[in-house]
Motif scaffolding. Structure first.
Motif, PDB file in Angstrom:
ATOM      1  N   PHE A 425      18.508 -21.738  15.421  1.00  0.00           N
ATOM      2  CA  PHE A 425      17.195 -21.889  14.787  1.00  0.00           C
ATOM      3  C   PHE A 425      16.138 -21.065  15.506  1.00  0.00           C
ATOM      4  N   GLN A 426      16.169 -21.102  16.846  1.00  0.00           N
ATOM      5  CA  GLN A 426      15.172 -20.353  17.598  1.00  0.00           C
ATOM      6  C   GLN A 426      15.315 -18.860  17.327  1.00  0.00           C
ATOM      7  N   LEU A 429      13.956 -18.207  13.823  1.00  0.00           N
ATOM      8  CA  LEU A 429      12.494 -18.258  13.772  1.00  0.00           C
ATOM      9  C   LEU A 429      11.878 -17.055  14.455  1.00  0.00           C
ATOM     10  N   ALA A 432      12.280 -14.147  12.224  1.00  0.00           N
ATOM     11  CA  ALA A 432      11.489 -14.231  10.985  1.00  0.00           C
ATOM     12  C   ALA A 432      10.062 -13.758  11.226  1.00  0.00           C
ATOM     13  N   SER A 433       9.521 -14.033  12.439  1.00  0.00           N
ATOM     14  CA  SER A 433       8.137 -13.622  12.659  1.00  0.00           C
ATOM     15  C   SER A 433       8.041 -12.135  12.968  1.00  0.00           C
ATOM     16  N   HIS A 436       8.837  -8.547   8.667  1.00  0.00           N
ATOM     17  CA  HIS A 436       7.953  -8.975   7.595  1.00  0.00           C
ATOM     18  C   HIS A 436       8.575  -8.614   6.259  1.00  0.00           C
ATOM     19  N   GLY A 437       8.041  -9.215   5.202  1.00  0.00           N
ATOM     20  CA  GLY A 437       8.491  -8.888   3.867  1.00  0.00           C
ATOM     21  C   GLY A 437       9.825  -9.524   3.522  1.00  0.00           C
ATOM     22  N   PRO A 438      10.562  -8.898   2.594  1.00  0.00           N
ATOM     23  CA  PRO A 438      11.797  -9.500   2.075  1.00  0.00           C
ATOM     24  C   PRO A 438      12.799  -9.841   3.177  1.00  0.00           C
ATOM     25  N   GLY A 440      12.233 -10.878   6.159  1.00  0.00           N
ATOM     26  CA  GLY A 440      11.846 -12.165   6.722  1.00  0.00           C
ATOM     27  C   GLY A 440      12.229 -13.309   5.807  1.00  0.00           C
ATOM     28  N   LEU A 441      12.107 -13.077   4.490  1.00  0.00           N
ATOM     29  CA  LEU A 441      12.458 -14.132   3.536  1.00  0.00           C
ATOM     30  C   LEU A 441      13.935 -14.496   3.615  1.00  0.00           C
ATOM     31  N   VAL A 444      14.354 -16.645   6.578  1.00  0.00           N
ATOM     32  CA  VAL A 444      13.817 -17.987   6.335  1.00  0.00           C
ATOM     33  C   VAL A 444      14.766 -18.783   5.449  1.00  0.00           C
ATOM     34  N   ALA A 447      17.489 -20.034   7.490  1.00  0.00           N
ATOM     35  CA  ALA A 447      17.081 -21.182   8.301  1.00  0.00           C
ATOM     36  C   ALA A 447      17.069 -22.451   7.458  1.00  0.00           C
ATOM     37  N   ALA A 448      16.556 -22.349   6.227  1.00  0.00           N
ATOM     38  CA  ALA A 448      16.510 -23.519   5.348  1.00  0.00           C
ATOM     39  C   ALA A 448      17.920 -24.010   5.043  1.00  0.00           C
ATOM     40  N   MET A 449      18.810 -23.057   4.779  1.00  0.00           N
ATOM     41  CA  MET A 449      20.181 -23.433   4.447  1.00  0.00           C
ATOM     42  C   MET A 449      20.888 -24.055   5.651  1.00  0.00           C
ATOM     43  N   LEU A 542       9.559 -17.108  21.090  1.00  0.00           N
ATOM     44  CA  LEU A 542       9.594 -16.646  19.707  1.00  0.00           C
ATOM     45  C   LEU A 542       8.744 -15.400  19.520  1.00  0.00           C
TER      46      LEU A 542
END
Lengths: 694, 313
Positions: A425-426, A429, A432-433, A436-438, A440-441, A444, A447-449, A542
């Motif tokens: 996760f770390q 994250l 992800a920061s 940028h843009g797709p 990063g998505l 993310v 991470a959600a999954m 991070l």
């Protein structure tokens, strides 16, 4: 003893184990089994010694051992660098437990096995362990492929060795087809490289890979990745795994799920970061992203399909698909971040550390869970959870250790599964920061999954543990179960202790990860990044500035949890002495029977409905009525959940192949001359083509 | 940026949370009663219930395993330990690292895991039903909650809750970005789900068709049940405290006893605001059908995902 001569000792142990199993079987099957497993145990201990010697030795230490010249055209050798040593460590860790567990399990599970079967099992186990260990130590393509094939064949023998029905043979066949499909892809990748280098050793392959054009490099990587993915059970190449792993004897299932899949991860790492990596600059864009994506899909689908299984070992096998996915998320991230401009090497190290730590964690808890399932199996001879129940009162040690493994695999603190998922996760994250843009998505989304995966795994293991071990026994098999023999318990305690140690004090294990991270990334090593604030604290930054680093201390949390448990224990005794009594569970006034216990199918039903689109559940209810529709005699319920990959991909391919085979069959005459003619024709065409291509 | 919190303060805050937990439940119950034009029990009723439970004897199911007795102990320990990671009277990371938001969610998940395991132990259909439903909702709630945490963590560069609260500083609504609003919306949607309230669960019912969490507690009795009830009070205040640490500005920082008292007062105000919100939601909505809950949580998921996307775009 010196570490340098360890490789010979390990080979001797496994070799002696394999041979003595075959020879002693003429005297006594039990003796063959015992000696075979003893030798495997010795080999595993030797493997641990070599691995720790290299991992904790001087930085950059590499063991090399030339092999006898078997072929005049190739120089064969073994080499143990940081990465090899780490995987050798993982293999040996579980192998110790499996060798300890095996003899008692096989005797209890199949007491009527003949000496031939026992000899085959002892032989194949040693070959299996030996070839897994030497795949990781191979320093040339031939040794690698030879051991790779040995690993496949030996595990095939073990899968079909438990031949009580045709199911095992079918599982074995599917395994063989999938494994050899993967090996074929690997073979092609290696042959293309050796064709350019003119030699088989990895040094020459590395040199040859240096001046590959990007397209070839990427093609080679994906050839190798697909080959390894078939072995690792990555969705959609996982269909063999939930069939073959449960079919093998349980300690072999533990090895296949806990360790053999990791050998494929080793292969992916070796190809991506070492053999095919460009001299400078980041890895090609597509590699990491595709690995990350495939890993995410595997993680989610693996746990979703695991949820709907009633077969305890099959459920565990599906969880291996999930955990391989989690490892690949870390691997993919490391591939994306490695040598990326302006990102800093520390984050790539965190990602790779997460993946490698999850490798050993998964080996420990999945090994523990498979051994626990094996104890249940050998005492009840039932794999279907719906026929078990109430085993915690009858097998307290097995139940407690299985619960430990269940908490660890569900990524709950304070055990080891949480540590590696926290690091993943770390890493997610942190990246992800920065992207940028797709891009990063995508991160993310991963991470959600991963978060979803953790929650679903917990649900799945509440079901697996609760239905198997708690409540009332549902059949007489479960009712008359007794505790497993001490040697089997000892093997589980060993793996359980690894889970606790890696969970409570992960900082002390970080130096083991220094050598592999240094070998692969040539950047900051694991312990310098993750345990920068001492072994009690895990920390990652991070932000590129490094300010506001996130830090946790598993040890402190475990101590806090322990002291709070002690306080709560006093509270639990109540404020004043009061009556304690036992009474039957309230079942609305009816006589309590095991029919009141929630079944596994019922437990998972809400999630089956929530994720209906992925399961396509089939449900058949037939009612037998007596004259009028209002009086029911019997209700028969049948439910099934399909694996989308199986129905959407494999069944279609299978139909095409059988159609093609039917067409060929119509042409085949059954006469040997015809076949010789075909072979000659094919040879002629091949020669012609190679001449034209020159 | 507020300074670091020494370990003694962290433990003090944890104790404070545990002690104040039942009060929040009592306040919500009282507010609900007033909204329904009833007198209602006093706000201290949960404390009276707890002392009564700890004085009682226990009846245990005769089919339960040895594990059953230790479940309440472990559940309450895990929940209370989670309380150590939220800042209460002062923002800022603890002096010695303990755990972050992921660890907090992990410990709450551990408590839930063990509760569900305990529910299956007695071998009644109600426990199984409660466990099955709880473990259906939980995997859908947890990722959304994690994403809410991530959406603020990406801005602050840490997942440590004290540091996150310090990063929020004293900024109030005017300084919020769109991502903050969306994240807060997702958090408000999740609060009833995580605290086991309407529209997801109903804490006041013992009807088998409506309950989730209560169904899992049916077979516990006496001090064991007391531990479980204390754990659910603590869980509620911890979740509410997480929401306030993530989104509400920290109180004015001061040194010494005065600072602690002011911080505690500010904290009480924030918790009260969220408690009023929970009471209002509970009084004005009906409980959702179980299979409508995923859609409800889906709205939260979309909010949280958009909040995260806005952060990184």
């Amino acid at each position: 003893m010196d570490v340098d001569s360890g490789l010979g000792l390990m080979a001797a142990c496994y070799g002696a184990g394999a041979l003595s199993s075959l020879l002693l079987a003429r005297l006594s099957g039990r003796l063959a089994l015992g000696v075979g497993h003893l030798a495997a145990f010795a080999g595993a201990v030797a493997g641990l010694g070599i691995a720790l010697g290299v991992l904790l030795g001087a930085p950059g230490r590499t063991l090399t051992q030339p092999l006898p010249i078997l072929f005049p055209f190739a120089r064969l050798s073994l080499s143990v660098d940081g990465l090899s040593a780490y995987f050798l460590f993982v293999i040996s860790l579980v192998a110790v437990a499996a060798a300890l567990y095996g003899p008692a399990y096989l005797r209890a599970h199949s007491p009527d096995a003949g000496p031939a079967r026992q000899a085959a099992q002892g032989f194949a186990l040693n070959v299996f362990l030996g070839s897994m260990a030497f795949v990781c130590c191979a320093d040339d393509a031939l040794t690698f492929l030879f051991c790779w094939e040995g690993m496949t064949l030996a595990s095939y023998v073990l899968v079909v060795s438990d031949d009580r029905d045709g199911e095992n043979a079918r599982a074995g066949l599917l395994y063989m087809v999938m494994a050899h499909g993967g090996t074929a892809l690997l073979l092609v990748a290696f042959l293309i490289l050796t064709e350019r280098s003119g030699a088989f050793d990895f040094m020459a392959l590395r040199a040859a890979a240096r001046d590959l054009d990007p397209a070839t490099r990427t093609t080679l990587f994906f050839l190798a990745f697909s080959g390894f993915a078939a072995k690792a059970g990555v969705v959609p190449l996982h269909v063999w795994l939930p069939r073959a792993h449960p079919a093998a004897p349980s300690h072999v299932s533990a090895l296949m799920s806990g360790v053999m899949l990791k050998v494929a991860i080793y292969g992916i790492l070796r190809f991506a970061f070492d053999l095919l990596a460009p001299v400078a600059g980041p890895l090609p864009f597509s590699w990491g992203w595709i690995v990350l994506f495939v890993g995410t899909i595997s993680a989610v689908l693996g746990v979703l399909y695991a949820l709907q299984q009633h077969d305890l070992k099959r459920l565990l096998a599906f969880h291996s698909v999930e955990n391989i996915g989690i490892i690949l998320i870390g691997v993919g991230l490391a591939m994306i971040l490695w040598r990326q401009e302006g990102v800093g090497g520390a984050l790539a190290t965190v990602a790779l550390t997460a993946a490698l730590l999850h490798t050993v964690n998964h080996a420990a808890f999945k090994g523990l869970l498979f051994l626990g399932a094996g104890s249940v199996l050998c005492r009840t001879h039932v794999r279907n959870m719906e026929e078990l129940g109430g085993l915690a009162r009858r097998m307290p040690w097995t139940a407690g250790l299985f619960l430990l493994g269940a908490i660890a695999i569900s990524a709950l603190p304070p055990l080891n599964g949480f540590v590696s998922e926290w690091l993943t996760f770390q890493a997610l994250l942190g990246s992800a920061s920065r992207f940028h843009g797709p891009a990063g998505l995508v991160i993310v989304f991963a991470a959600a999954m991963l978060a979803l995966t953790g929650g679903l795994a917990a649900a799945c293991f509440v079901k697996a543990f609760g239905v198997t071990f708690l409540g009332r026994p549902r059949t007489s098999h479960a009712e008359h179960a007794t505790e497993a023999p001490p040697s089997m318990i000892a093997a589980m305690v060993w793996l359980g202790a690894v889970c606790v140690a890696l969970g409570v004090a992960p900082g002390y294990a970080m130096p083991l990860l220094d050598a592999p991270t240094a070998t692969l990334l040539h950047g900051p090593v694991a312990s310098a990044v993750v345990t920068a604030r001492g072994p009690l604290v895990l920390s990652t930054a991070l932000m590129p500035s490094g300010a506001d680093a996130t830090a946790i201390s598993m040890t402190m949390v475990a101590a806090l949890l322990l002291s709070l448990t002690a306080i709560a224990w006093i509270l639990r005794r109540g404020l004043q002495p009061a009556l304690h009594r036992a009474a039957p569970t309230w079942t609305c006034g009816m006589k309590p029977t095991s029919r009141f216990d929630y079944t596994a199918t019922a437990f998972a039903k809400p999630l089956r409905l929530v994720f209906e689109a992925l399961y396509h559940p089939r449900r058949e209810v037939t009612r037998e009525t007596a004259g009028t529709p209002y009086v029911l005699r019997r209700i028969h319920y049948a439910g099934e959940v399909v694996d989308l990959a199986e129905t959407q991909v494999y069944h279609r391919v299978e139909r095409e192949i059988s159609a093609l085979s039917q067409a060929i069959r119509a042409r085949s005459t059954g006469r040997i001359y015809g076949y010789i003619g075909f072979v000659l024709g094919a040879l002629f065409v091949a020669l012609l083509l190679s001449e034209l291509g020159r | 940026m507020t300074g670091e919190r020494p370990l003694a303060l962290v433990l003090l805050e944890m104790t404070l949370l545990v002690l104040a937990g039942p009060l929040v439940t009592g306040a919500i119950q009282k507010m609900k009663a007033r909204l329904q034009c009833r007198q209602g029990a006093g706000v201290l009723q949960p404390y009276r219930d707890l002392t009564k439970l700890f004085r009682k004897g226990t009846v245990q199911a005769d089919t339960a395993s040895g594990l059953f007795r230790s479940i309440p102990v472990l559940v309450v320990a895990a929940t209370v330990a989670a309380g150590a990671f939220v800042p209460v009277v002062r923002a800022g990371p603890p002096a010695f690292p303990l755990g972050d938001a992921l660890m907090l969610l992990g410990l709450l998940a551990l408590a839930r895991f063990l509760t569900a395991v305990g529910a299956l132990d007695a071998g009644g259909a109600f426990g199984g039903m409660g466990a099955s439903r709880e473990m259906t909702i939980a995997p859908l709630v947890e990722p959304v909650l994690m994403m809410v945490v991530f959406s603020t963590a990406i801005a602050a560069g840490t997942t440590e809750l004290g540091a996150l609260a310090a990063h929020r500083g004293t900024s109030w609504l005017l300084a919020w970005s769109a991502a903050d609003f969306l994240g807060f919306a997702a958090m408000l949607l999740l609060l009833p789900a995580e605290t086991g309230r309407i529209p997801v669960d109903n804490p006041d019912t013992h009807l088998e068709l409506t309950m989730l969490h209560e169904g899992m507690l049916l077979e516990h009795s006496g001090p064991g049940l007391g531990c479980m009830v204390l754990a659910s009070h603590t869980r509620q205040i911890v979740i509410v405290a997480v929401a306030s640490a993530l989104f509400f500005p920290v109180g004015p920082a001061g040194a010494g006893v005065v600072g602690v008292l002011v911080g505690a007062g500010a904290f009480a105000g924030k918790i009260l605001a969220l408690a009023i919100y929970l009471a209002l939601v509970e009084s004005s909505y009906a409980k959702l059908r179980l299979f409508r809950v995923p859609q409800y949580l889906g709205v939260g998921f979309v909010c949280a995902l958009t909040a995260l996307a806005l952060r990184i775009l």
